[in-house]
Design a protein around this motif. Structure first.
Motif, PDB file in Angstrom:
ATOM      1  N   GLN A  26       1.602  -6.133  -5.760  1.00 60.95           N
ATOM      2  CA  GLN A  26       1.178  -5.797  -7.215  1.00 60.95           C
ATOM      3  C   GLN A  26       2.946  -4.142  -7.272  1.00 60.95           C
ATOM      4  N   PRO A  27       3.524  -4.168  -8.337  1.00 59.68           N
ATOM      5  CA  PRO A  27       4.057  -3.230  -8.471  1.00 59.68           C
ATOM      6  C   PRO A  27       3.445  -1.751  -8.782  1.00 59.68           C
ATOM      7  N   GLU A  28       2.331  -1.164  -8.948  1.00 60.35           N
ATOM      8  CA  GLU A  28       2.052  -0.574  -9.717  1.00 60.35           C
ATOM      9  C   GLU A  28       1.201   0.465  -8.072  1.00 60.35           C
ATOM     10  N   GLU A  29       1.303  -0.824  -6.946  1.00 59.75           N
ATOM     11  CA  GLU A  29       1.268   0.329  -5.930  1.00 59.75           C
ATOM     12  C   GLU A  29       2.072   0.528  -4.801  1.00 59.75           C
ATOM     13  N   LEU A  30       3.063   0.790  -5.432  1.00 59.13           N
ATOM     14  CA  LEU A  30       4.763   0.744  -4.470  1.00 59.13           C
ATOM     15  C   LEU A  30       4.181   3.263  -4.809  1.00 59.13           C
ATOM     16  N   PRO A  31       4.121   3.501  -5.687  1.00 54.19           N
ATOM     17  CA  PRO A  31       4.218   4.735  -5.916  1.00 54.19           C
ATOM     18  C   PRO A  31       3.380   5.280  -4.413  1.00 54.19           C
ATOM     19  N   LYS A  32       1.968   4.335  -3.998  1.00 50.36           N
ATOM     20  CA  LYS A  32       1.655   5.198  -3.036  1.00 50.36           C
ATOM     21  C   LYS A  32       2.133   4.356  -1.650  1.00 50.36           C
ATOM     22  N   LEU A  33       2.828   3.846  -1.623  1.00 49.30           N
ATOM     23  CA  LEU A  33       4.037   3.322  -0.156  1.00 49.30           C
ATOM     24  C   LEU A  33       4.397   4.344   0.029  1.00 49.30           C
ATOM     25  N   LEU A  34       5.562   4.462  -1.286  1.00 45.19           N
ATOM     26  CA  LEU A  34       6.410   5.133  -0.855  1.00 45.19           C
ATOM     27  C   LEU A  34       6.514   6.544  -0.776  1.00 45.19           C
ATOM     28  N   ASP A  35       5.241   7.097  -1.096  1.00 41.46           N
ATOM     29  CA  ASP A  35       4.275   8.599  -0.404  1.00 41.46           C
ATOM     30  C   ASP A  35       4.328   8.640   0.581  1.00 41.46           C
ATOM     31  N   ALA A  36       3.823   7.663   1.492  1.00 41.49           N
ATOM     32  CA  ALA A  36       3.576   7.343   2.584  1.00 41.49           C
ATOM     33  C   ALA A  36       4.842   7.139   3.511  1.00 41.49           C
ATOM     34  N   LEU A  37       5.983   6.841   2.771  1.00 40.46           N
ATOM     35  CA  LEU A  37       7.207   6.961   3.110  1.00 40.46           C
ATOM     36  C   LEU A  37       7.631   8.392   3.451  1.00 40.46           C
ATOM     37  N   SER A  38       7.446   9.871   2.459  1.00 38.29           N
ATOM     38  CA  SER A  38       7.186  11.046   2.827  1.00 38.29           C
ATOM     39  C   SER A  38       7.286  11.836   3.000  1.00 38.29           C
ATOM     40  N   GLU A  39       5.701  11.323   4.339  1.00 39.50           N
ATOM     41  CA  GLU A  39       5.217  11.544   4.444  1.00 39.50           C
ATOM     42  C   GLU A  39       5.460  11.308   6.097  1.00 39.50           C
ATOM     43  N   GLY A  40       6.488  10.727   6.663  1.00 38.98           N
ATOM     44  CA  GLY A  40       7.409  10.757   7.359  1.00 38.98           C
ATOM     45  C   GLY A  40       7.352  10.014   7.921  1.00 38.98           C
ATOM     46  N   ALA A  41       6.741   8.575   7.316  1.00 36.96           N
ATOM     47  CA  ALA A  41       7.580   7.111   8.271  1.00 36.96           C
ATOM     48  C   ALA A  41       8.699   6.785   8.732  1.00 36.96           C
ATOM     49  N   ASP A  42       8.823   5.679   8.874  1.00 32.20           N
ATOM     50  CA  ASP A  42      10.357   4.923   8.681  1.00 32.20           C
ATOM     51  C   ASP A  42      10.070   3.121   7.954  1.00 32.20           C
ATOM     52  N   LEU A  43       8.576   2.948   8.457  1.00 29.24           N
ATOM     53  CA  LEU A  43       8.365   1.820   7.650  1.00 29.24           C
ATOM     54  C   LEU A  43       7.315   1.670   7.350  1.00 29.24           C
ATOM     55  N   VAL A  44       6.707   1.432   6.055  1.00 25.68           N
ATOM     56  CA  VAL A  44       5.144   0.982   5.545  1.00 25.68           C
ATOM     57  C   VAL A  44       5.042   0.495   5.120  1.00 25.68           C
ATOM     58  N   ILE A  45       4.250  -0.292   5.634  1.00 26.50           N
ATOM     59  CA  ILE A  45       3.629  -1.696   5.040  1.00 26.50           C
ATOM     60  C   ILE A  45       2.619  -1.844   4.315  1.00 26.50           C
ATOM     61  N   GLY A  46       2.819  -2.402   3.241  1.00 25.21           N
ATOM     62  CA  GLY A  46       1.258  -3.037   2.552  1.00 25.21           C
ATOM     63  C   GLY A  46       0.881  -4.013   2.702  1.00 25.21           C
ATOM     64  N   SER A  47      -0.667  -3.172   3.436  1.00 25.08           N
ATOM     65  CA  SER A  47      -1.377  -3.528   4.678  1.00 25.08           C
ATOM     66  C   SER A  47      -2.507  -4.971   4.024  1.00 25.08           C
ATOM     67  N   ARG A  48      -3.345  -6.178   3.417  1.00 26.50           N
ATOM     68  CA  ARG A  48      -3.562  -6.826   3.457  1.00 26.50           C
ATOM     69  C   ARG A  48      -5.205  -7.072   4.438  1.00 26.50           C
ATOM     70  N   TRP A  49      -5.090  -5.998   5.188  1.00 30.20           N
ATOM     71  CA  TRP A  49      -5.888  -6.477   6.541  1.00 30.20           C
ATOM     72  C   TRP A  49      -6.356  -5.387   7.498  1.00 30.20           C
ATOM     73  N   VAL A  50      -5.814  -3.905   6.623  1.00 30.35           N
ATOM     74  CA  VAL A  50      -6.221  -2.871   7.437  1.00 30.35           C
ATOM     75  C   VAL A  50      -7.508  -2.799   6.157  1.00 30.35           C
ATOM     76  N   PRO A  51      -8.377  -1.411   6.702  1.00 32.44           N
ATOM     77  CA  PRO A  51      -9.792  -0.836   5.730  1.00 32.44           C
ATOM     78  C   PRO A  51      -8.957  -0.223   4.300  1.00 32.44           C
TER      79      PRO A  51
END
Length: 249
Positions: free
Chosen positions: A103-128
């Motif tokens: 879902q492209p609409e979920e891209l902003p939250k993945l980029l937010d996680a990258l902004s918080e210091g990650a080098d790779l952010v995975i959009g995960s189906r299998w986390v809570p």
């Protein structure tokens, strides 16, 4: 959304016979991230996806097309697209499918996680918080099983290493190197996740909603599954993808 702190963002969408899905996914990406650019990497689709991509690019200077000579696998398509993006000076490279499962609409939250210091952010189906919509039970079982096997064999601290919805810093891709990546199918995702963690880079998982495609055929096949099973088993025994191990040794 903290996209402005990340620099230039390129969303990479590989395609092969995705003519039905491409216009809508392009529209949704452009709406979700108006400042980002979109690169359609087409593997010479016989259904005319490449020509449609050209028309979308002609109408929008934030849409680009990378025409490839033929179907060489997901890994080869992403590597070519990443190299194009890094050569063009993009700071962040996004992976996502053309079929609407991501879902492209979920891209902003993945980029937010990258902004918080990650080098790779995975959009995960299998986390809570992760969800699956309209996926048959056997596909869910296969995906869960593959990820459990991957964690056990490789010791990866990741619950969805096979996920194809993810965001990399270009600097991280430069550090792990792409020249020796041989994985072609969905094992490519495991390969790059392993390389990222083994280089001491930070991986973060963000829950997403995965939706089964409405149009077109899945690219999953026995060959893709066999490659992933074989490579993960080899990596589990040797500790690293073979060429990476030789390069670092």
């Amino acid at each position: 959304m903290m996209e402005h702190t990340l620099g230039r963002v390129l969303v990479v969408v590989p395609t092969y016979n995705e003519r039905q899905n491409l216009p809508l996914i392009t529209e949704r990406v452009r709406k979700a991230l108006p400042g980002a650019h979109l690169l359609i990497a087409d593997d010479n689709s016989p259904d005319g996806t490449g020509e449609l991509a050209d028309s979308l690019a002609a109408a929008d200077d934030h849409v680009h097309v990378l025409h490839r000579p033929g179907k060489e696998g997901l890994g080869a398509a992403y590597i070519a697209a990443f190299r194009w993006g890094m050569a063009e000076g993009f700071d962040v490279l996004v992976e996502m499918d053309a079929d609407g499962s991501h879902q492209p609409e979920e891209l902003p939250k993945l980029l937010d996680a990258l902004s918080e210091g990650a080098d790779l952010v995975i959009g995960s189906r299998w986390v809570p918080g992760g969800k699956i919509v309209n996926w048959p039970a056997h596909r869910q079982f296969l995906s869960r099983g593959a990820n459990v096997y991957t964690r056990l064999m490789l010791g990866l601290p990741v619950r969805d290493a096979t996920a194809g919805f993810r965001v990399y810093r270009a600097a991280a891709l430069e550090k792990i190197g792409l020249a020796n990546v041989e994985s072609q199918g969905y094992c490519f995702q495991v390969d790059l996740t392993l390389r990222t963690t083994r280089h001491g880079l930070r991986v973060t998982e963000v829950p997403i909603t995965f939706v089964e495609r409405a149009h077109g055929a899945s690219k999953m096949s026995r060959k893709v599954i066999s490659e992933a099973l074989w490579r993960v088993s080899v990596w589990g025994v040797t500790g690293l993808p073979s060429r990476l191990r030789r390069r670092r040794g």
